[in-house]
Design an enzyme around this catalytic site. Structure first.
Site, PDB file in Angstrom:
ATOM      1  N   ARG A   1       0.698  -1.247   0.099  1.00  0.00           N
ATOM      2  CA  ARG A   1       0.033  -0.051   0.010  1.00  0.00           C
ATOM      3  C   ARG A   1       0.906   1.253   0.003  1.00  0.00           C
ATOM      4  O   ARG A   1       1.947   1.487   0.852  1.00  0.00           O
ATOM      5  CB  ARG A   1      -0.826   0.024   1.196  1.00  0.00           C
ATOM      6  CG  ARG A   1      -2.169   0.768   1.373  1.00  0.00           C
ATOM      7  CD  ARG A   1      -3.068   0.303   2.363  1.00  0.00           C
ATOM      8  NE  ARG A   1      -2.262   0.579   3.568  1.00  0.00           N
ATOM      9  CZ  ARG A   1      -3.042   0.558   4.850  1.00  0.00           C
ATOM     10  NH1 ARG A   1      -4.427   0.464   4.924  1.00  0.00           N
ATOM     11  NH2 ARG A   1      -2.377   0.627   5.952  1.00  0.00           N
TER      12      ARG A   1
ATOM     13  N   THR B   1      -1.386   7.629  -0.889  1.00  0.00           N
ATOM     14  CA  THR B   1      -2.316   7.661  -1.856  1.00  0.00           C
ATOM     15  C   THR B   1      -2.994   6.443  -1.319  1.00  0.00           C
ATOM     16  O   THR B   1      -4.426   6.264  -1.755  1.00  0.00           O
ATOM     17  CB  THR B   1      -1.985   7.173  -3.090  1.00  0.00           C
ATOM     18  OG1 THR B   1      -1.252   5.924  -3.238  1.00  0.00           O
ATOM     19  CG2 THR B   1      -1.054   8.397  -3.795  1.00  0.00           C
TER      20      THR B   1
ATOM     21  N   ASP C   1      -0.736  -4.141  12.710  1.00  0.00           N
ATOM     22  CA  ASP C   1      -0.137  -4.513  11.341  1.00  0.00           C
ATOM     23  C   ASP C   1       0.106  -5.859  11.373  1.00  0.00           C
ATOM     24  O   ASP C   1       0.815  -6.402  11.840  1.00  0.00           O
ATOM     25  CB  ASP C   1       1.250  -3.511  11.141  1.00  0.00           C
ATOM     26  CG  ASP C   1       1.777  -3.796   9.747  1.00  0.00           C
ATOM     27  OD1 ASP C   1       2.138  -4.829   9.518  1.00  0.00           O
ATOM     28  OD2 ASP C   1       1.819  -2.716   8.977  1.00  0.00           O
TER      29      ASP C   1
ATOM     30  N   ASP D   1       3.769  -6.719  10.590  1.00  0.00           N
ATOM     31  CA  ASP D   1       4.748  -6.667  11.637  1.00  0.00           C
ATOM     32  C   ASP D   1       4.589  -7.305  12.723  1.00  0.00           C
ATOM     33  O   ASP D   1       5.757  -7.929  13.423  1.00  0.00           O
ATOM     34  CB  ASP D   1       4.326  -5.155  12.481  1.00  0.00           C
ATOM     35  CG  ASP D   1       4.882  -3.973  11.184  1.00  0.00           C
ATOM     36  OD1 ASP D   1       5.576  -4.257   9.963  1.00  0.00           O
ATOM     37  OD2 ASP D   1       4.629  -2.827  11.475  1.00  0.00           O
TER      38      ASP D   1
END
Ligand code: URA
Length: 211
Positions: free
Chosen positions: A103, A107, A202, A205
């Protein structure tokens, strides 16, 4: 698009432990593995099979075998890789293709940075692995990628989805093809950084530790 929320007490229990910010990385990985196997059971309900004779010690009978071409499993790098082991336990003869999408944090659009997939996916059942269906951009891009190579039967397995992501994928796919999304839970919403709330943080992560 069909949405299937796998509503089972074991799935809810494992997912709750996964959400806990204090769950250690090794436990997190193990739980993802277990959860994906449970979700894969639901997701493979329509996997193609064919009748084939089998001779038992007692008699010949007609058994059921997975049909050719075998399904292809597509983990979306990086976090989807953490789901591969759990999936392959149920589909050991499937092929595996890789797609690297990330990602763009400004944006929020999906960018392809790696792929290793057959050029022709016509007639192949595709199982996409991506733990977090957040904005839906990555999953929509992945589905496009598979459709462009001739796939018409795509099942996405995610751990948690946000309503915003489900809506985007639903609109994006329209009535183009046979797309199913299997999730363990649909959460409340996305926050301003496009993280799922309450989510689990996340996923990449938490699986791999690196950012
Ligand atoms: N990706 C993640 O890993 N977590 C989220 O909450 C959203 C996207």
């Amino acid at each position: 698009m069909r949405l299937h929320v796998a509503d089972h007490p074991l799935i809810s229990h494992k997912l709750s432990v996964l959400r806990d910010k204090d769950t250690p990385q090794a436990t997190f990985r193990e739980l993802v593995d277990e959860l994906v196997t449970l979700l894969a059971y639901e997701a493979t309900r329509d996997v193609r099979t064919e009748p084939r004779e089998v001779i038992t010690p007692v008699a010949a009978t007609i058994g059921t075998h997975m049909a050719d071409p075998k399904p292809i499993v597509v983990p979306v790098l990086r976090a989807g890789l953490g789901m591969l082991g759990g999936m392959m336990k149920l589909l050991p003869t499937a092929e595996v293709g890789f797609l690297g999408l990330k990602r763009d944090e400004e944006t929020l659009q999906a960018i392809t940075y790696a792929n290793r997939l057959p050029d022709d996916l016509s007639g192949r059942q595709c199982f996409v692995l991506d733990p977090m269906l957040a904005t839906g951009g990555t999953l929509a891009a992945t589905i496009d990628y598979l459709f462009e190579r001739g796939a018409h039967d795509v099942t996405c397995i995610c751990l948690i989805a946000a309503p915003e992501g489900i809506e985007l994928v639903e609109k994006h796919v329209g009535d183009r093809a046979d797309v199913t999304v299997v999730v363990a839970a649909v959460d409340e919403r996305l926050n301003e950084k496009a993280y799922i709330v309450p989510g689990l943080g996340d996923a990449g992560d938490r699986l791999y530790g690196l950012t």
